[in-house]
Design a protein around this motif. Structure first.
Motif, PDB file in Angstrom:
ATOM      1  N   GLN A 135       5.397   2.335   2.674  1.00 11.62           N
ATOM      2  CA  GLN A 135       5.013   1.358   1.670  1.00 11.62           C
ATOM      3  C   GLN A 135       3.852   0.516   2.149  1.00 11.62           C
ATOM      4  OE1 GLN A 135       6.162   1.002  -1.469  1.00 11.62           O
ATOM      5  NE2 GLN A 135       4.502  -0.466  -1.680  1.00 11.62           N
ATOM      6  N   GLU A 136       3.924   0.133   3.439  1.00 15.01           N
ATOM      7  CA  GLU A 136       2.845  -0.653   4.023  1.00 15.01           C
ATOM      8  C   GLU A 136       1.546   0.140   4.014  1.00 15.01           C
ATOM      9  OE1 GLU A 136       2.157  -1.733   8.534  1.00 15.01           O
ATOM     10  OE2 GLU A 136       3.700  -3.008   7.678  1.00 15.01           O
ATOM     11  N   SER A 137       1.629   1.446   4.327  1.00 19.12           N
ATOM     12  CA  SER A 137       0.450   2.301   4.341  1.00 19.12           C
ATOM     13  C   SER A 137      -0.139   2.443   2.951  1.00 19.12           C
ATOM     14  CB  SER A 137       0.798   3.684   4.907  1.00 19.12           C
ATOM     15  OG  SER A 137       1.229   3.580   6.237  1.00 19.12           O
ATOM     16  N   GLU A 138       0.737   2.507   1.934  1.00 15.21           N
ATOM     17  CA  GLU A 138       0.259   2.633   0.574  1.00 15.21           C
ATOM     18  C   GLU A 138      -0.478   1.372   0.134  1.00 15.21           C
ATOM     19  OE1 GLU A 138       3.573   3.604  -1.864  1.00 15.21           O
ATOM     20  OE2 GLU A 138       3.871   5.584  -0.999  1.00 15.21           O
ATOM     21  N   ASP A 139       0.014   0.216   0.568  1.00 18.10           N
ATOM     22  CA  ASP A 139      -0.616  -1.043   0.173  1.00 18.10           C
ATOM     23  C   ASP A 139      -1.954  -1.243   0.869  1.00 18.10           C
ATOM     24  OD1 ASP A 139       1.504  -1.604  -1.463  1.00 18.10           O
ATOM     25  OD2 ASP A 139       2.576  -2.785   0.029  1.00 18.10           O
ATOM     26  N   ARG A 140      -2.060  -0.815   2.105  1.00 18.60           N
ATOM     27  CA  ARG A 140      -3.288  -1.002   2.858  1.00 18.60           C
ATOM     28  C   ARG A 140      -4.278   0.130   2.586  1.00 18.60           C
ATOM     29  NH1 ARG A 140      -1.322  -2.942   8.886  1.00 18.60           N
ATOM     30  NH2 ARG A 140      -0.077  -4.739   8.221  1.00 18.60           N
ATOM     31  N   SER A 141      -5.556  -0.188   2.676  1.00 18.53           N
ATOM     32  CA  SER A 141      -6.562   0.847   2.421  1.00 18.53           C
ATOM     33  C   SER A 141      -7.225   1.335   3.705  1.00 18.53           C
ATOM     34  CB  SER A 141      -7.639   0.299   1.470  1.00 18.53           C
ATOM     35  OG  SER A 141      -8.444  -0.669   2.128  1.00 18.53           O
ATOM     36  N   ASN A 387       2.859  -8.214   3.537  1.00 14.09           N
ATOM     37  CA  ASN A 387       2.471  -6.799   3.613  1.00 14.09           C
ATOM     38  C   ASN A 387       2.165  -6.323   5.034  1.00 14.09           C
ATOM     39  OD1 ASN A 387       2.857  -6.397   0.915  1.00 14.09           O
ATOM     40  ND2 ASN A 387       0.758  -5.866   0.447  1.00 14.09           N
ATOM     41  N   GLY A 388       3.003  -6.736   5.973  1.00 14.81           N
ATOM     42  CA  GLY A 388       2.827  -6.291   7.353  1.00 14.81           C
ATOM     43  C   GLY A 388       1.886  -7.150   8.172  1.00 14.81           C
ATOM     44  N   PHE A 389       1.215  -8.117   7.560  1.00 14.51           N
ATOM     45  CA  PHE A 389       0.338  -9.035   8.283  1.00 14.51           C
ATOM     46  C   PHE A 389       1.120 -10.312   8.606  1.00 14.51           C
ATOM     47  CE2 PHE A 389      -2.901  -6.783   5.607  1.00 14.51           C
ATOM     48  CZ  PHE A 389      -3.551  -6.139   6.639  1.00 14.51           C
ATOM     49  N   HIS A 390       1.025 -10.771   9.839  1.00  9.91           N
ATOM     50  CA  HIS A 390       1.690 -12.001  10.262  1.00  9.91           C
ATOM     51  C   HIS A 390       0.608 -13.021  10.614  1.00  9.91           C
ATOM     52  CE1 HIS A 390       5.458  -9.796  10.242  1.00  9.91           C
ATOM     53  NE2 HIS A 390       4.861  -8.843  10.948  1.00  9.91           N
ATOM     54  N   PHE A 391       0.355 -13.926   9.679  1.00 10.80           N
ATOM     55  CA  PHE A 391      -0.780 -14.830   9.804  1.00 10.80           C
ATOM     56  C   PHE A 391      -0.537 -15.985  10.767  1.00 10.80           C
ATOM     57  CE2 PHE A 391      -1.324 -12.848   5.583  1.00 10.80           C
ATOM     58  CZ  PHE A 391      -2.556 -12.232   5.815  1.00 10.80           C
ATOM     59  N   SER A 392       0.655 -16.065  11.325  1.00  7.44           N
ATOM     60  CA  SER A 392       0.916 -17.091  12.339  1.00  7.44           C
ATOM     61  C   SER A 392       0.234 -16.730  13.666  1.00  7.44           C
ATOM     62  CB  SER A 392       2.417 -17.268  12.543  1.00  7.44           C
ATOM     63  OG  SER A 392       3.008 -16.034  12.934  1.00  7.44           O
ATOM     64  N   ARG A 403      -8.798   4.689   4.158  1.00  4.79           N
ATOM     65  CA  ARG A 403      -7.865   5.742   4.573  1.00  4.79           C
ATOM     66  C   ARG A 403      -7.658   6.758   3.454  1.00  4.79           C
ATOM     67  NH1 ARG A 403      -2.549   5.463   7.688  1.00  4.79           N
ATOM     68  NH2 ARG A 403      -1.369   7.252   6.950  1.00  4.79           N
ATOM     69  N   LEU A 404      -7.706   8.036   3.809  1.00  2.00           N
ATOM     70  CA  LEU A 404      -7.419   9.133   2.883  1.00  2.00           C
ATOM     71  C   LEU A 404      -6.507  10.136   3.575  1.00  2.00           C
ATOM     72  CD1 LEU A 404     -10.949   9.871   1.344  1.00  2.00           C
ATOM     73  CD2 LEU A 404      -9.073   8.657   0.249  1.00  2.00           C
TER      74      LEU A 404
END
Length: 406
Positions: A135-141, A387-392, A403-404
């Motif tokens: 899911q994380e891979s699908e959200d990220r480009s 979405n997998g990013f931890h901004f702290s 990504r393709l």
């Protein structure tokens, strides 16, 4: 009866004056009616008693049923206890050498069950992690370092039908095959029509790699050079850089089949292209068909802050700013390979379109990468995890853009 103050004579006079009452009913008829009323009252009493008796009977049956179930459960429990005791007693009475033969079988079975449970739990956990990762891979480009644990990535500069150069990164399962052979193989098999590109390396050429000097030698037959379109000629340097900047390549050399310098149309002799690992570009959104890509700007900048400021506006009709709603980003400070940026107003990513929010974050990360930074720290942003990013903490820049899956 009312109380009158009269003597007995007056009472007798009053009684004589009362009318004579005669009952003309047949005695048998009167008797029948009395009997009928008695029987009616008796039936009413029976009707009232029957439902009460039925309810009581049902209640008694339920109590008996529950009692029987409890007794059966008690018997079963006692039976199990007795069976367990019998097992222990039997084991105690069996000769020791027979017990030792059976014990390993029991232990092995228990171990197998335990291992099976552990494997199932591990599989479930793995499936959940894989699902979250997918899911994380699908959200990220973009492609990230976590992708490289089980995959290899190969980036190509391609030219679209709009004559826009776009770097695209093909992700394939990891293999022991030589990266250069794999690179050429993927280039010959792709792109897929739905990606919107004609071909990956848009020159009919032969590629060779000088590993000692990290030089890509590109041989183009001279009789094919005249068919190279002008749009490709004008973007040749950019396409070559996008194709080899993420690989161990320092320079691209163009020759014809005779080993002589290649001449193309109006530009004449093609010079060697130095691969720029830090191009200092800003990133924009570009859409072709139903797909969106992040593309580096044609312009280069001296500082990251200049690139971030330029990214607020679209430079042409095809490139679109990744900042929506007047959002701006300022570079605060640099600390080695980390740069800190701050949004000029509080940004809540959950209130933005998921695709727009992802484009904005990844465009900033890719721009940071193009300026040589390894991580970017974000400020004035929420939520802390998205979405997998931890901004702290500092966010690692991508390995490559767009990504393709092959």
């Amino acid at each position: 009866m009312a109380n009158f103050d009269q003597d007995e004579h007056q009472i007798e006079e009053l009684l004589r004056k009362m009318p004579i009452i005669r009952d003309r009913q047949n005695q048998e008829e009167v008797y029948r009616k009395v009997q009928s009323r008695k029987e009616h009252k008796h039936k009413q009493k029976r009707a009232l008693w029957i439902p009460a008796a039925t309810t009581a009977a049902i209640a008694i049956i339920m109590v008996l049923a529950v009692s029987m179930v409890n007794k059966e459960q008690t018997k079963s429990a006692r039976g199990a206890e007795l069976s367990q005791k019998n097992v222990h007693l039997t084991a105690a009475n069996v000769p020791q050498h027979q017990v030792s033969k059976k014990q390993p079988v029991i232990h092995q079975t228990a171990g197998q069950i335990s291992d099976s449970v552990k494997r199932n739990q591990s599989a479930l956990s793995s499936n959940k992690m894989e699902s979250a990762k997918n899911q994380e891979s699908e959200d990220r480009s973009a492609v990230y370092s976590s992708d490289l644990k089980s995959h290899d990535v190969y980036t190509y500069g391609v030219l679209t039908h709009d004559a826009i150069p776009v770097p695209v990164s093909v992700v394939v399962p990891k293999s022991s095959e030589n990266w250069f052979d794999k690179y050429k193989q993927i280039a010959s098999q792709t792109p897929k029509p739905e990606w919107g590109f004609d071909q990956f390396f848009p020159l009919k050429s032969v590629l060779a790699y000088d590993s000692a000097n990290q030089i890509i030698r590109i041989t183009v037959y001279q009789n094919q050079a005249g068919f190279i379109p002008e749009s490709l000629q004008l973007n040749l340097d950019k396409l070559v850089n996008d194709s080899f900047r993420y690989l161990p390549v320092k320079e691209a050399e163009f020759k014809n089949e005779k080993g002589e310098p290649l001449s193309i149309g109006e530009i004449g002799e093609v010079n060697n292209v130095q691969i720029n690992k830090v191009p200092k570009s800003g990133y924009y959104s570009y859409t072709i068909g139903n797909k969106s890509y992040l593309v580096p700007s044609d312009q280069t900048f001296k500082q990251l802050s200049d690139a971030l400021a330029a990214m607020k506006k679209s430079p042409n009709d095809l490139y679109h700013s990744v900042f929506t709603g007047g959002i701006g980003v300022t570079e605060l400070n640099q600390d080695g390979k980390n740069v800190t940026v701050r949004f000029d107003r509080k940004v809540d990513l959950t209130k933005e379109s998921p695709k727009n929010a992802m484009n904005m974050i990844e465009a900033i990360l890719l721009t940071g990468k193009d300026f040589g930074y390894s991580t970017v720290t974000f400020q004035n942003i929420e939520p802390a995890s998205w979405n997998g990013f931890h901004f702290s903490k500092a966010i690692e820049v991508p390995v490559a853009p767009n990504r393709l899956e092959q």
